[in-house]
Design a protein around this motif. Structure first.
Motif, PDB file in Angstrom:
ATOM      1  N   SER A  34       1.366  -1.487  -0.174  1.00  0.00           N
ATOM      2  CA  SER A  34       0.264   0.104  -0.059  1.00  0.00           C
ATOM      3  C   SER A  34       0.645   1.787  -0.129  1.00  0.00           C
ATOM      4  CB  SER A  34      -1.090   0.283   1.002  1.00  0.00           C
ATOM      5  OG  SER A  34      -0.224   0.166   2.751  1.00  0.00           O
ATOM      6  N   VAL A  35       0.118   2.475  -0.048  1.00  0.00           N
ATOM      7  CA  VAL A  35       0.914   4.105  -0.432  1.00  0.00           C
ATOM      8  C   VAL A  35       1.039   3.467   1.500  1.00  0.00           C
ATOM      9  CG1 VAL A  35       1.126   6.044  -0.400  1.00  0.00           C
ATOM     10  CG2 VAL A  35      -0.036   4.753  -2.187  1.00  0.00           C
ATOM     11  N   GLN A  36       1.443   3.331   2.123  1.00  0.00           N
ATOM     12  CA  GLN A  36       1.161   3.921   3.610  1.00  0.00           C
ATOM     13  C   GLN A  36       2.659   2.948   3.970  1.00  0.00           C
ATOM     14  OE1 GLN A  36      -1.180   3.407   2.774  1.00  0.00           O
ATOM     15  NE2 GLN A  36      -2.440   5.626   3.503  1.00  0.00           N
ATOM     16  N   GLY A  37       2.456   1.789   3.548  1.00  0.00           N
ATOM     17  CA  GLY A  37       3.597   0.448   3.506  1.00  0.00           C
ATOM     18  C   GLY A  37       4.785   0.633   2.889  1.00  0.00           C
ATOM     19  N   ALA A  38       4.919   1.512   1.572  1.00  0.00           N
ATOM     20  CA  ALA A  38       5.501   1.749   0.599  1.00  0.00           C
ATOM     21  C   ALA A  38       6.397   2.720   1.656  1.00  0.00           C
ATOM     22  CB  ALA A  38       5.342   2.482  -0.814  1.00  0.00           C
ATOM     23  N   THR A  39       5.401   4.238   1.992  1.00  0.00           N
ATOM     24  CA  THR A  39       6.131   4.897   2.630  1.00  0.00           C
ATOM     25  C   THR A  39       7.278   4.116   3.847  1.00  0.00           C
ATOM     26  OG1 THR A  39       4.272   5.798   1.925  1.00  0.00           O
ATOM     27  CG2 THR A  39       6.109   6.906   4.168  1.00  0.00           C
ATOM     28  N   MET A  40       6.766   3.310   4.929  1.00  0.00           N
ATOM     29  CA  MET A  40       7.714   3.060   6.056  1.00  0.00           C
ATOM     30  C   MET A  40       9.076   2.416   5.052  1.00  0.00           C
ATOM     31  SD  MET A  40       6.189   4.671   7.958  1.00  0.00           S
ATOM     32  CE  MET A  40       7.015   3.665   8.888  1.00  0.00           C
ATOM     33  N   LEU A  41       8.536   1.554   3.661  1.00  0.00           N
ATOM     34  CA  LEU A  41       9.285   1.036   3.323  1.00  0.00           C
ATOM     35  C   LEU A  41      11.382   1.831   3.276  1.00  0.00           C
ATOM     36  CD1 LEU A  41      11.402  -2.083   2.133  1.00  0.00           C
ATOM     37  CD2 LEU A  41      10.118  -1.341   0.348  1.00  0.00           C
ATOM     38  N   PHE A  42      10.323   3.101   2.423  1.00  0.00           N
ATOM     39  CA  PHE A  42      11.266   4.343   1.656  1.00  0.00           C
ATOM     40  C   PHE A  42      11.827   5.151   3.290  1.00  0.00           C
ATOM     41  CE2 PHE A  42      11.978   8.940   1.174  1.00  0.00           C
ATOM     42  CZ  PHE A  42      13.265   8.331   0.682  1.00  0.00           C
ATOM     43  N   TYR A  43      11.323   4.912   4.426  1.00  0.00           N
ATOM     44  CA  TYR A  43      12.205   5.877   5.285  1.00  0.00           C
ATOM     45  C   TYR A  43      13.038   4.048   6.057  1.00  0.00           C
ATOM     46  CZ  TYR A  43       8.925   9.190   5.326  1.00  0.00           C
ATOM     47  OH  TYR A  43       8.035  10.276   4.840  1.00  0.00           O
ATOM     48  N   GLY A  44      12.140   3.099   5.842  1.00  0.00           N
ATOM     49  CA  GLY A  44      13.720   2.103   6.798  1.00  0.00           C
ATOM     50  C   GLY A  44      14.455   1.697   5.648  1.00  0.00           C
ATOM     51  N   PHE A  45      14.286   2.283   4.380  1.00  0.00           N
ATOM     52  CA  PHE A  45      15.896   2.117   4.033  1.00  0.00           C
ATOM     53  C   PHE A  45      16.809   3.163   3.823  1.00  0.00           C
ATOM     54  CE2 PHE A  45      17.571   3.996   0.115  1.00  0.00           C
ATOM     55  CZ  PHE A  45      18.598   2.964  -0.619  1.00  0.00           C
TER      56      PHE A  45
ATOM     57  N   LEU B 263       2.515  13.842 -15.879  1.00  0.00           N
ATOM     58  CA  LEU B 263       1.456  14.589 -17.059  1.00  0.00           C
ATOM     59  C   LEU B 263       0.960  13.476 -17.917  1.00  0.00           C
ATOM     60  CD1 LEU B 263       4.109  16.867 -18.577  1.00  0.00           C
ATOM     61  CD2 LEU B 263       2.740  17.190 -16.911  1.00  0.00           C
ATOM     62  N   GLN B 264       2.000  12.427 -17.808  1.00  0.00           N
ATOM     63  CA  GLN B 264       1.369  11.164 -17.940  1.00  0.00           C
ATOM     64  C   GLN B 264       0.337  10.737 -17.424  1.00  0.00           C
ATOM     65  OE1 GLN B 264       4.723   9.069 -19.248  1.00  0.00           O
ATOM     66  NE2 GLN B 264       5.722  10.134 -20.773  1.00  0.00           N
ATOM     67  N   MET B 265       0.112  10.281 -16.370  1.00  0.00           N
ATOM     68  CA  MET B 265      -0.557   9.507 -15.625  1.00  0.00           C
ATOM     69  C   MET B 265      -0.938  10.590 -14.840  1.00  0.00           C
ATOM     70  SD  MET B 265       0.541   9.229 -12.012  1.00  0.00           S
ATOM     71  CE  MET B 265       2.637   9.566 -11.582  1.00  0.00           C
ATOM     72  N   ARG B 266      -1.628  12.008 -14.629  1.00  0.00           N
ATOM     73  CA  ARG B 266      -2.346  12.457 -13.567  1.00  0.00           C
ATOM     74  C   ARG B 266      -4.105  12.068 -13.772  1.00  0.00           C
ATOM     75  NH1 ARG B 266      -0.898  15.594 -18.000  1.00  0.00           N
ATOM     76  NH2 ARG B 266      -2.872  16.432 -19.201  1.00  0.00           N
ATOM     77  N   ASN B 267      -4.008  11.546 -14.498  1.00  0.00           N
ATOM     78  CA  ASN B 267      -5.964  10.882 -14.377  1.00  0.00           C
ATOM     79  C   ASN B 267      -5.918   9.801 -13.754  1.00  0.00           C
ATOM     80  OD1 ASN B 267      -6.760  13.406 -15.609  1.00  0.00           O
ATOM     81  ND2 ASN B 267      -5.524  12.531 -17.847  1.00  0.00           N
ATOM     82  N   SER B 268      -4.135   8.591 -13.470  1.00  0.00           N
ATOM     83  CA  SER B 268      -5.125   6.983 -12.416  1.00  0.00           C
ATOM     84  C   SER B 268      -5.246   8.243 -11.252  1.00  0.00           C
ATOM     85  CB  SER B 268      -3.209   6.886 -12.774  1.00  0.00           C
ATOM     86  OG  SER B 268      -3.069   6.891 -14.237  1.00  0.00           O
ATOM     87  N   ASP B 269      -5.766   6.665 -10.837  1.00  0.00           N
ATOM     88  CA  ASP B 269      -6.256   6.581  -9.923  1.00  0.00           C
ATOM     89  C   ASP B 269      -4.645   6.720  -8.378  1.00  0.00           C
ATOM     90  OD1 ASP B 269      -4.452   3.987  -7.633  1.00  0.00           O
ATOM     91  OD2 ASP B 269      -5.152   4.063 -10.432  1.00  0.00           O
ATOM     92  N   ALA B 270      -5.544   8.043  -7.487  1.00  0.00           N
ATOM     93  CA  ALA B 270      -5.056   7.952  -6.171  1.00  0.00           C
ATOM     94  C   ALA B 270      -3.698   7.237  -5.845  1.00  0.00           C
ATOM     95  CB  ALA B 270      -5.616   8.543  -4.629  1.00  0.00           C
ATOM     96  N   ASP B 271      -3.920   6.042  -5.615  1.00  0.00           N
ATOM     97  CA  ASP B 271      -3.044   4.843  -5.081  1.00  0.00           C
ATOM     98  C   ASP B 271      -1.914   4.912  -6.018  1.00  0.00           C
ATOM     99  OD1 ASP B 271      -2.317   2.376  -3.265  1.00  0.00           O
ATOM    100  OD2 ASP B 271      -2.255   1.942  -5.218  1.00  0.00           O
TER     101      ASP B 271
END
Length: 248
Positions: free
Chosen positions: A95-106, A208-216
């Protein structure tokens, strides 16, 4: 009537442009915000670990011996590189939250990996180099964001340069050549200066290419963009430190 229709068309284009600008601004702010927090985590981890590794008499503690005077140092040195390669695959499953925590762990792991700079260089030279890096990074990133020039063609050459730097650095661990280290540092500064501008423009174009994609999807793209810029900053800082750092 034609003038009225033209006015409505122009008004609609202007509204869409304003929405686009606001969305891009929010996206880039998120990328830079994540990167800044990651830098903070790295700084705290590096300073905290280096302080715990040395006692009041300047001798390595048991933790310091484990980190800096044992084979574990090689694991710590190369662990961030392995995590970077795995980050993309892991990002899709989190998830976005999980990916954020992975980034901070890195970022914390990177702090552990570079913590030895506090044992090698004076605190003043580290702060001085950090400020120079921040100014250079800001200028390069701003140019990459605002330039109308398409620099996407730089990507393949810069990536080849990074691979060459990694190979040369590993070889020089055994050769211990000061001349080779100087060349590696110089090329490293140039390559990661170019990557800062290239990655910034690429992050902008991705939105610019994916600005209409979903928030996740957009959220995960922002995390990946933050990781790219974070790595550019860290590497630029480390190579500049080899030029500007005063040794203890």
């Amino acid at each position: 009537m034609a003038d009225y229709n033209n006015y409505r068309t122009a008004q609609g284009v202007g509204t869409r442009q304003a929405v686009y600008d606001e969305g891009l601004r929010a996206y880039m702010n998120k990328v830079y915000g994540l990167m800044a927090v990651g830098m903070g985590v790295t700084a705290v981890a590096a300073f905290g670990i280096s302080t715990a590794a040395v006692d009041a008499g300047g001798q390595l503690t048991s933790l310091g011996m484990a980190i800096y005077a044992s084979p574990l140092k090689w694991v710590i040195m190369f662990a961030p590189l392995l995590v970077v390669f795995a980050f993309g695959a892991a990002l899709n499953r989190l998830s976005v939250q999980g990916a954020t925590m992975l980034f901070y762990g890195f970022a914390a792991l990177m702090g552990l990996s570079i913590s030895s700079i506090f044992l090698v260089y004076t605190p003043f030279s580290i702060v001085q180099t950090f400020l120079v890096t921040a100014i250079a990074f800001a200028g390069l990133s701003l140019w990459g964001y605002t330039t109308k020039k398409d620099i996407s063609g730089w990507g393949s050459f810069l990536i080849m340069g990074v691979i060459g730097l990694i190979v040369a650095s590993i070889v020089n661990i055994f050769l211990q050549s000061s001349a080779m280290q100087f060349a590696i540092s110089l090329l490293g500064v140039l390559i990661f200066a170019g990557l800062t501008a290239y990655d910034t423009q690429n992050i902008k174009n991705t939105y610019l290419q994916m600005r209409n994609s979903d928030a996740d999807f957009i959220g995960k793209a922002a995390i990946m963009g933050a990781l790219q810029l974070y790595l550019d900053f860290i590497n630029l800082f480390m190579f500049l430190l080899q030029f500007m750092g005063n040794r203890e």
